[in-house]
Design a protein around this motif. Structure first.
Motif, PDB file in Angstrom:
ATOM      1  N   UNK A  81       3.523   6.040  -2.737  1.00 57.54           N
ATOM      2  CA  UNK A  81       4.825   6.515  -3.537  1.00 57.54           C
ATOM      3  C   UNK A  81       4.580   6.636  -4.978  1.00 57.54           C
ATOM      4  N   UNK A  82       4.375   5.402  -5.846  1.00 57.70           N
ATOM      5  CA  UNK A  82       4.394   5.356  -7.284  1.00 57.70           C
ATOM      6  C   UNK A  82       3.271   6.632  -7.464  1.00 57.70           C
ATOM      7  N   UNK A  83       2.265   6.392  -7.084  1.00 60.52           N
ATOM      8  CA  UNK A  83       1.172   7.574  -7.501  1.00 60.52           C
ATOM      9  C   UNK A  83       1.338   8.746  -7.154  1.00 60.52           C
TER      10      UNK A  83
ATOM     11  N   UNK B  83      12.478   3.607 -10.498  1.00 67.85           N
ATOM     12  CA  UNK B  83      11.566   4.743  -9.965  1.00 67.85           C
ATOM     13  C   UNK B  83      11.439   4.504  -8.344  1.00 67.85           C
ATOM     14  N   UNK B  84      11.349   3.352  -7.864  1.00 72.09           N
ATOM     15  CA  UNK B  84      11.159   3.018  -6.595  1.00 72.09           C
ATOM     16  C   UNK B  84      12.396   3.541  -5.851  1.00 72.09           C
TER      17      UNK B  84
ATOM     18  N   UNK C  57       0.740  -1.308   0.000  1.00 73.37           N
ATOM     19  CA  UNK C  57      -0.166  -0.103   0.085  1.00 73.37           C
ATOM     20  C   UNK C  57       0.746   1.443  -0.058  1.00 73.37           C
ATOM     21  N   UNK C  58       1.970   1.108   0.790  1.00 73.03           N
ATOM     22  CA  UNK C  58       2.821   2.311   0.883  1.00 73.03           C
ATOM     23  C   UNK C  58       3.559   2.490  -0.459  1.00 73.03           C
ATOM     24  N   UNK C  59       3.922   1.432  -1.019  1.00 76.20           N
ATOM     25  CA  UNK C  59       4.709   1.301  -2.223  1.00 76.20           C
ATOM     26  C   UNK C  59       3.911   1.903  -3.451  1.00 76.20           C
TER      27      UNK C  59
ATOM     28  N   UNK D  50      10.116  14.156  -8.055  1.00 73.41           N
ATOM     29  CA  UNK D  50      10.867  13.432  -7.134  1.00 73.41           C
ATOM     30  C   UNK D  50      10.964  13.921  -5.369  1.00 73.41           C
ATOM     31  N   UNK D  51      11.099  15.183  -5.331  1.00 75.61           N
ATOM     32  CA  UNK D  51      11.114  16.062  -3.975  1.00 75.61           C
ATOM     33  C   UNK D  51       9.532  15.975  -3.558  1.00 75.61           C
ATOM     34  N   UNK D  52       8.576  16.166  -4.538  1.00 71.49           N
ATOM     35  CA  UNK D  52       7.205  15.982  -4.210  1.00 71.49           C
ATOM     36  C   UNK D  52       6.389  17.350  -4.363  1.00 71.49           C
ATOM     37  N   UNK D  53       5.241  17.245  -4.974  1.00 75.55           N
ATOM     38  CA  UNK D  53       4.476  18.471  -5.548  1.00 75.55           C
ATOM     39  C   UNK D  53       4.110  19.282  -4.307  1.00 75.55           C
ATOM     40  N   UNK D  54       3.834  18.638  -3.078  1.00 74.57           N
ATOM     41  CA  UNK D  54       3.466  19.091  -1.639  1.00 74.57           C
ATOM     42  C   UNK D  54       4.559  20.079  -1.327  1.00 74.57           C
TER      43      UNK D  54
END
Length: 623
Positions: free
Chosen positions: A25-27, A66-67, A20-22, A372-376
């Motif tokens: 992260x991919x999403x 990617x992971x 679920x966590x994997x 990679x850093x995150x849109x948040x």
């Protein structure tokens, strides 16, 4: 693409995050995960790989990369299957697997001839004295988990490497060839090939084939043929690891109506550099599963892919993202993605991996940083508007004109710009609509005619419409307005209309309806939208005398109750007058079905029922 959790785990010594966590992260950093399904002790992800990343992520290796970047995990081996097998590959075999990259190198037996530029690279290798058998459990389980049927150890090995690395592979039975020579050429008109699934394909010169010295063996990059099929009796193999032109592969696939997993990869373009890794992988796996002795690799690589370098600065990235990332944060992204780079002050020189065909400029690297850093990490910030906006003059005239006409009782229509005659011809248009319109009047006349037919539906006594649009003349484009009714239509430039005083001044705003150019207002029931019926309507008028001051609401109720479900609108009172202490009320009834074309007979029957009901009133009389 279906991806196995256990298969991905083979790439990492560290335990992967829970499924679920994997997936999460991919999403949030790469792709949409459409479904997660548990199969036995494995979990299968259905990942939607978009075309811009299909060249490097339609594989377990691609998803593992990617992971690795998303969760900062180190990939422990170049190919996942090394760990799956659980045994080291002999150094001598590794050394033997290294290809000679010269343009044309001939081994002791195999010869390869490329006659088309649609083949970008072709690696071939003979492996002798192999033993065909059932695949081991681990291999069958891996393939079946992602929906692939196990065939035998050689075919399964080729499929495994494709789903592992993303490089399609094909194996031929050497003893079924005319000689140990492979020719990559265009098909010949009239040639035929029967595919492995027994489909006969008629070839032509547009179809690239793999052939021996006599007949085609396979459709390049798409499907193998039955002539050199690997079966239980196969002893000697020719392994093909090649790269074919994406456009040619896609066109041929559509032409012969065959879509395979190989096509999905070739049509999205994969780097020819991947062939080396795949040839090493398939060779090692064949040795492990079927034994045998390999000859040297023949590698025809006419035009080697050049190493791309892209420059990007910290300032460029932050300016385009509206961020304030530090040089270290950005540098960490390159490390996570395993990009080779050099620092030159504020700027990075990135050596783009051959796998990443999508990275062509600094804008692509900027996207890599934020995903990679995150849109948040981006802060919400309203843009600053430093200059006063000025309304576009034409737009202002359009608003003024529309408001003036709507308030004058006109309704707006939009008609087609393409016509059968005109001054400006358009290429690649319908044969009967080759020109752009030179006026709005022609379209408005046609719209008036069509809307006139629908007056009963619109509950209107007349149609008044207008259109604002562009007309196209040899001298250039002009914005026009045309308006009118069935008696007269006027047309002029938008600018002329705004200076004209033909119409009385009205305040800006709107009061008219939008009417479809070829029909009336769509029937509505409350707030629910009702689509047009595709069947024609029938309208009937009925006039009734009743004592002056009579109950017209009761008459309307009788019309509704006896009009059946075919009465699609409330009866419309269109005329009334009083004479000799009696008043005549004339109503229009509109009947229509959503299921069939109505007949006069069934409407006559309804009208007779209505008439008889009215006659029950002693002081009422149907005119």
């Amino acid at each position: 693409m279906k991806v196995s959790y256990n298969w991905l785990q083979n790439y990492f010594k560290e335990k992967l995050p829970e499924p679920e966590k994997l997936s999460e992260g991919i999403i949030f950093h790469s792709f949409e995960v459409e479904e997660i399904v548990k199969i036995g002790d494995d979990v299968i992800f259905d990942i939607k790989i978009l075309p811009d990343r299909a060249h490097d992520c339609l594989s377990h290796f691609g998803i593992a990369k990617e992971i690795s970047a998303i969760f900062n995990l180190k990939i422990s081996s170049p190919n996942g299957f090394f760990q799956v097998l659980g045994s080291p590959v002999q150094d001598s075999l590794k050394e033997q697997a290294q290809p000679d990259r010269s343009k044309s190198h001939f081994g002791p037996d195999l010869k390869i001839e490329i006659q088309s530029d649609k083949c970008l690279r072709y690696m071939g290798r003979i492996v002798r004295n192999i033993k065909i058998s059932k695949s081991p459990d681990w291999l069958r389980e891996k393939l079946e988990a992602i929906g692939q049927k196990s065939i035998n150890n050689i075919v399964d090995a080729a499929n495994f490497v494709m789903f592992d690395l993303g490089q399609p592979i094909h194996c031929f039975d050497l003893d079924k060839l005319e000689s140990a020579k492979i020719i990559v050429r265009n098909g010949k008109v009239g040639e035929k090939l029967t595919t492995l699934d027994k489909k006969e394909i008629i070839l032509d010169e547009s179809i690239l084939v793999i052939a021996d010295e006599k007949t085609p063996l396979a459709i390049a990059g798409i499907k193998g043929g039955i002539k050199a099929e690997v079966d239980d009796k196969t002893k000697n193999l020719v392994i093909e690891v090649a790269n074919f032109d994406k456009t040619s592969t896609r066109k041929t696939s559509k032409k012969i109506n065959i879509l395979t997993d190989a096509v999905k990869r070739y049509e999205n373009e994969i780097t020819p550099e991947l062939c080396t890794m795949a040839m090493n992988a398939i060779t090692d796996l064949v040795f492990e599963l079927a034994g045998g002795e390999a000859e040297s690799i023949i590698d025809i690589y006419p035009k080697k892919v050049e190493q791309k370098k892209v420059f990007v600065s910290v300032n460029y990235i932050n300016k385009h993202l509206g961020s304030d990332f530090s040089q270290k944060e950005i540098e960490d992204v390159w490390k996570k993605l395993n990009f080779k780079y050099l620092k030159k002050g504020d700027e990075f020189e990135i050596e783009v991996p051959f796998f990443r065909i999508d990275i062509t400029g600094p804008h692509d690297l900027t996207e890599e940083v934020i995903r990679i850093l995150g849109y948040d990490k981006l802060k919400e910030k309203m843009p600053e508007i430093k200059t006063k906006t000025k309304m576009n003059e034409i737009f202002s005239e359009i608003i003024f004109t529309r408001s003036k006409l709507l308030n004058s009782g006109y309704s707006e229509v939009m008609t087609y710009s393409f016509k059968d005659k005109g001054e400006v011809e358009v290429l690649a248009s319908a044969s009967d609509k080759k020109f752009l319109r030179t006026n709005l009047t022609d379209g408005l006349k046609e719209s008036l005619k069509l809307n006139q037919i629908n007056l009963p539906l619109l509950e209107m006594k007349e149609i008044k419409i207008f259109e604002i649009g562009t007309v196209f003349k040899k001298s250039g484009e002009e914005m026009h307005v045309a308006y009118g009714d069935k008696k007269e239509i006027k047309e002029m430039t938008l600018n002329e209309f705004c200076k004209d005083s033909l119409l009385e001044e009205y305040p800006l705003g709107g009061g008219g309806k939008y009417i479809h150019p070829g029909a009336g207002v769509t029937p509505q029931e409350g707030n629910k939208f009702l689509p047009w019926s595709i069947y024609p309507f029938i309208s009937r008028d009925i006039a009734v005398w009743m004592p002056e001051g009579g109950n017209v609401k009761e008459l309307k109720k009788i019309l509704i109750e006896n009009g059946t479900e075919l009465l699609i609108k409330e009866p419309y009172l269109f005329d009334s007058f009083t004479k000799d202490s009696k008043t005549s009320y004339a109503f229009r009834l509109v009947f229509q079905s959503y299921e069939r074309t109505l007949t006069d007979d069934e409407i006559n029957e309804i009208m007779t029922k209505i008439t008889n009901k009215i006659k029950e009133k002693n002081d009422w009389q149907v005119r």
